[in-house]
Design a protein around this motif. Structure first.
Motif, PDB file in Angstrom:
ATOM      1  N   LEU A 120       1.639  -1.269   0.108  1.00  0.00           N
ATOM      2  CA  LEU A 120      -0.174   0.357  -0.010  1.00  0.00           C
ATOM      3  C   LEU A 120       1.021   1.462   0.223  1.00  0.00           C
ATOM      4  CD1 LEU A 120      -3.074  -1.330   1.685  1.00  0.00           C
ATOM      5  CD2 LEU A 120      -2.364   1.115   2.163  1.00  0.00           C
ATOM      6  N   LEU A 121       0.491   2.833  -0.711  1.00  0.00           N
ATOM      7  CA  LEU A 121       1.323   3.473  -0.362  1.00  0.00           C
ATOM      8  C   LEU A 121       1.662   4.034   0.295  1.00  0.00           C
ATOM      9  CD1 LEU A 121       3.142   5.600  -1.832  1.00  0.00           C
ATOM     10  CD2 LEU A 121       1.787   7.124  -2.472  1.00  0.00           C
ATOM     11  N   ALA A 122       0.853   3.160   1.418  1.00  0.00           N
ATOM     12  CA  ALA A 122       1.884   2.911   2.007  1.00  0.00           C
ATOM     13  C   ALA A 122       2.108   0.795   1.175  1.00  0.00           C
ATOM     14  CB  ALA A 122       0.527   1.654   3.017  1.00  0.00           C
ATOM     15  N   PHE A 123       2.462  -0.011   1.218  1.00  0.00           N
ATOM     16  CA  PHE A 123       3.057  -0.711  -0.101  1.00  0.00           C
ATOM     17  C   PHE A 123       3.552  -2.245   0.352  1.00  0.00           C
ATOM     18  CE2 PHE A 123       7.959  -2.661   0.431  1.00  0.00           C
ATOM     19  CZ  PHE A 123       8.247  -2.727  -0.868  1.00  0.00           C
ATOM     20  N   ALA A 124       3.284  -3.460   0.187  1.00  0.00           N
ATOM     21  CA  ALA A 124       3.470  -4.564   0.335  1.00  0.00           C
ATOM     22  C   ALA A 124       4.622  -5.807  -1.427  1.00  0.00           C
ATOM     23  CB  ALA A 124       2.301  -5.225   0.157  1.00  0.00           C
ATOM     24  N   PRO A 125       5.046  -6.209  -0.602  1.00  0.00           N
ATOM     25  CA  PRO A 125       6.391  -7.102  -1.088  1.00  0.00           C
ATOM     26  C   PRO A 125       5.402  -8.477  -2.341  1.00  0.00           C
ATOM     27  CG  PRO A 125       6.816  -7.551   1.071  1.00  0.00           C
ATOM     28  CD  PRO A 125       5.652  -6.638   1.071  1.00  0.00           C
TER      29      PRO A 125
ATOM     30  N   MET B 128       5.630  -3.419   7.367  1.00  0.00           N
ATOM     31  CA  MET B 128       5.576  -4.717   7.399  1.00  0.00           C
ATOM     32  C   MET B 128       4.144  -5.642   7.995  1.00  0.00           C
ATOM     33  SD  MET B 128       7.340  -7.956   5.094  1.00  0.00           S
ATOM     34  CE  MET B 128       8.445  -6.764   6.126  1.00  0.00           C
ATOM     35  N   VAL B 129       3.044  -5.381   7.288  1.00  0.00           N
ATOM     36  CA  VAL B 129       2.119  -6.740   7.971  1.00  0.00           C
ATOM     37  C   VAL B 129       2.029  -8.142   7.437  1.00  0.00           C
ATOM     38  CG1 VAL B 129      -0.125  -6.740   9.555  1.00  0.00           C
ATOM     39  CG2 VAL B 129       1.461  -5.128   9.200  1.00  0.00           C
ATOM     40  N   ARG B 130       1.982  -8.621   8.056  1.00  0.00           N
ATOM     41  CA  ARG B 130       1.974 -10.401   8.002  1.00  0.00           C
ATOM     42  C   ARG B 130       0.435 -11.068   7.182  1.00  0.00           C
ATOM     43  NH1 ARG B 130       7.814 -10.824   9.090  1.00  0.00           N
ATOM     44  NH2 ARG B 130       8.022 -10.421   6.742  1.00  0.00           N
TER      45      ARG B 130
ATOM     46  N   THR C  28       0.947  -9.995   2.332  1.00  0.00           N
ATOM     47  CA  THR C  28       1.757  -8.820   3.328  1.00  0.00           C
ATOM     48  C   THR C  28       1.148  -7.900   2.586  1.00  0.00           C
ATOM     49  OG1 THR C  28       4.166 -10.746   3.266  1.00  0.00           O
ATOM     50  CG2 THR C  28       4.185  -8.367   3.618  1.00  0.00           C
ATOM     51  N   GLU C  29       1.437  -6.416   3.677  1.00  0.00           N
ATOM     52  CA  GLU C  29       1.493  -5.708   3.160  1.00  0.00           C
ATOM     53  C   GLU C  29       2.154  -4.396   3.694  1.00  0.00           C
ATOM     54  OE1 GLU C  29      -3.216  -2.863   2.293  1.00  0.00           O
ATOM     55  OE2 GLU C  29      -2.859  -5.137   2.493  1.00  0.00           O
ATOM     56  N   HIS C  30       2.116  -2.867   3.075  1.00  0.00           N
ATOM     57  CA  HIS C  30       2.941  -2.392   3.761  1.00  0.00           C
ATOM     58  C   HIS C  30       2.240  -1.154   4.492  1.00  0.00           C
ATOM     59  CE1 HIS C  30       7.172  -3.960   3.407  1.00  0.00           C
ATOM     60  NE2 HIS C  30       6.758  -4.504   2.824  1.00  0.00           N
ATOM     61  N   PHE C  31       2.138  -0.355   5.505  1.00  0.00           N
ATOM     62  CA  PHE C  31       1.389   0.554   5.867  1.00  0.00           C
ATOM     63  C   PHE C  31       2.334   1.422   6.714  1.00  0.00           C
ATOM     64  CE2 PHE C  31      -0.843  -3.728   6.255  1.00  0.00           C
ATOM     65  CZ  PHE C  31      -2.105  -3.137   5.655  1.00  0.00           C
ATOM     66  N   TRP C  32       1.523   2.905   6.443  1.00  0.00           N
ATOM     67  CA  TRP C  32       2.283   4.244   7.536  1.00  0.00           C
ATOM     68  C   TRP C  32       1.912   3.944   9.257  1.00  0.00           C
ATOM     69  CZ3 TRP C  32       6.726   6.303   5.908  1.00  0.00           C
ATOM     70  CH2 TRP C  32       6.801   6.343   4.513  1.00  0.00           C
ATOM     71  N   VAL C  33       2.618   3.881   9.908  1.00  0.00           N
ATOM     72  CA  VAL C  33       2.529   3.682  11.700  1.00  0.00           C
ATOM     73  C   VAL C  33       2.295   5.397  11.825  1.00  0.00           C
ATOM     74  CG1 VAL C  33       2.596   3.010  13.336  1.00  0.00           C
ATOM     75  CG2 VAL C  33       2.559   1.444  10.770  1.00  0.00           C
ATOM     76  N   ILE C  34       1.594   6.086  12.228  1.00  0.00           N
ATOM     77  CA  ILE C  34       1.368   7.462  12.834  1.00  0.00           C
ATOM     78  C   ILE C  34       0.689   8.015  14.136  1.00  0.00           C
ATOM     79  CG2 ILE C  34       1.622  10.167  12.937  1.00  0.00           C
ATOM     80  CD1 ILE C  34       1.260   9.034   8.895  1.00  0.00           C
TER      81      ILE C  34
ATOM     82  N   PRO D 138      -6.914  -1.368   4.947  1.00  0.00           N
ATOM     83  CA  PRO D 138      -5.820  -2.173   4.469  1.00  0.00           C
ATOM     84  C   PRO D 138      -6.314  -2.789   2.957  1.00  0.00           C
ATOM     85  CG  PRO D 138      -5.815  -2.698   7.218  1.00  0.00           C
ATOM     86  CD  PRO D 138      -6.983  -1.756   6.246  1.00  0.00           C
ATOM     87  N   GLN D 139      -5.144  -3.220   2.348  1.00  0.00           N
ATOM     88  CA  GLN D 139      -6.023  -3.568   0.508  1.00  0.00           C
ATOM     89  C   GLN D 139      -5.993  -4.896   0.221  1.00  0.00           C
ATOM     90  OE1 GLN D 139      -7.654  -1.265  -2.031  1.00  0.00           O
ATOM     91  NE2 GLN D 139      -7.404  -0.479   0.768  1.00  0.00           N
ATOM     92  N   THR D 140      -5.611  -5.630   1.148  1.00  0.00           N
ATOM     93  CA  THR D 140      -5.116  -7.428   1.235  1.00  0.00           C
ATOM     94  C   THR D 140      -5.031  -8.589   2.224  1.00  0.00           C
ATOM     95  OG1 THR D 140      -3.481  -6.513  -0.818  1.00  0.00           O
ATOM     96  CG2 THR D 140      -3.387  -8.467   0.181  1.00  0.00           C
ATOM     97  N   VAL D 141      -3.744  -7.458   3.700  1.00  0.00           N
ATOM     98  CA  VAL D 141      -4.159  -7.800   4.780  1.00  0.00           C
ATOM     99  C   VAL D 141      -5.694  -7.904   5.612  1.00  0.00           C
ATOM    100  CG1 VAL D 141      -1.521  -8.312   4.748  1.00  0.00           C
ATOM    101  CG2 VAL D 141      -3.326  -6.373   5.923  1.00  0.00           C
ATOM    102  N   HIS D 142      -6.493  -8.633   6.200  1.00  0.00           N
ATOM    103  CA  HIS D 142      -7.364  -8.679   7.632  1.00  0.00           C
ATOM    104  C   HIS D 142      -7.081  -8.802   8.399  1.00  0.00           C
ATOM    105  CE1 HIS D 142      -9.036  -9.118   3.072  1.00  0.00           C
ATOM    106  NE2 HIS D 142      -8.727  -9.933   2.859  1.00  0.00           N
ATOM    107  N   ASN D 143      -5.424  -9.055   9.091  1.00  0.00           N
ATOM    108  CA  ASN D 143      -5.430  -9.365  10.418  1.00  0.00           C
ATOM    109  C   ASN D 143      -5.364  -8.322  11.292  1.00  0.00           C
ATOM    110  OD1 ASN D 143      -3.300  -8.655   9.069  1.00  0.00           O
ATOM    111  ND2 ASN D 143      -2.071 -10.192  10.491  1.00  0.00           N
ATOM    112  N   VAL D 144      -5.568  -6.787  10.516  1.00  0.00           N
ATOM    113  CA  VAL D 144      -5.331  -5.205  11.256  1.00  0.00           C
ATOM    114  C   VAL D 144      -6.395  -4.460  10.708  1.00  0.00           C
ATOM    115  CG1 VAL D 144      -3.025  -5.355  12.425  1.00  0.00           C
ATOM    116  CG2 VAL D 144      -3.451  -4.318   9.311  1.00  0.00           C
TER     117      VAL D 144
END
Length: 165
Positions: free
Chosen positions: A12-17, A76-78, A83-89, A106-112
């Motif tokens: 996500l511009l947050a970001f995931a690999p 990164m959150v799995r 896996t997805e990457h998020f801004w933490v603020i 979240p766009q892909t992960v469902h645990n957050v």
């Protein structure tokens, strides 16, 4: 406004690999998702650049100099294979590492969920950024994402959110 990166695992511009990735830029408002290959060499280099400067960033965040604000980490959150990457603020240090508030949907992960307080380690950090005298410093993964989106969208983020890349 946010920029998120997603992958087949996700970014996500947050970001995931992984096989494809998307991204979100930090800020308020609507999210912009951009696809980026999980093995993209520019994204890998941006993450390495961010990690190489992480100690200096954390020192600044601990004692912010005049003219600086909005210190944030991309994490990164799995969730299973996703896996997805998020801004933490905002974020803060803990005895075990770090914790902070997830700033992106979240766009892909469902645990957050957005707004959730999460705990994470240094190894989960993929980017960092802050404002200095009205200009964004860091946000290396976002600069890669600008190359993947339309010129109009990238120009909008640059003009409205202080990005210099």
């Amino acid at each position: 406004m946010k920029l998120a990166a997603r992958t087949a695992l996700a970014m996500l511009l947050a970001f995931a690999p992984a096989s494809s990735a998307g991204a979100q830029t930090p800020g308020q408002g609507d999210d912009k998702v951009v696809s980026v290959a999980g093995d993209d060499p520019e994204m890998a280099a941006a993450i390495e650049q961010a990690r190489a400067g992480l100690d200096d960033f954390l020192a600044l965040a601990d004692a912010p100099p005049s003219g600086t604000a909005d210190f944030q980490l991309k994490v990164m959150v799995r969730d299973g294979d996703a896996t997805e990457h998020f801004w933490v603020i905002p974020f803060h240090r803990t005895a075990a590492g770090f914790a902070g508030t997830l700033d992106n949907e979240p766009q892909t992960v469902h645990n957050v969920v957005a707004g959730q307080e999460i705990e994470f380690s240094r190894d989960d950090i993929s980017d960092w950024g802050y404002m200095k005298n009205g200009r964004r410093v860091g946000s290396f993964t976002v600069c890669v994402l600008f190359k993947k989106m339309s010129k109009d969208d990238a120009d909008y983020y640059r003009q409205n959110y202080g990005f210099g890349c």
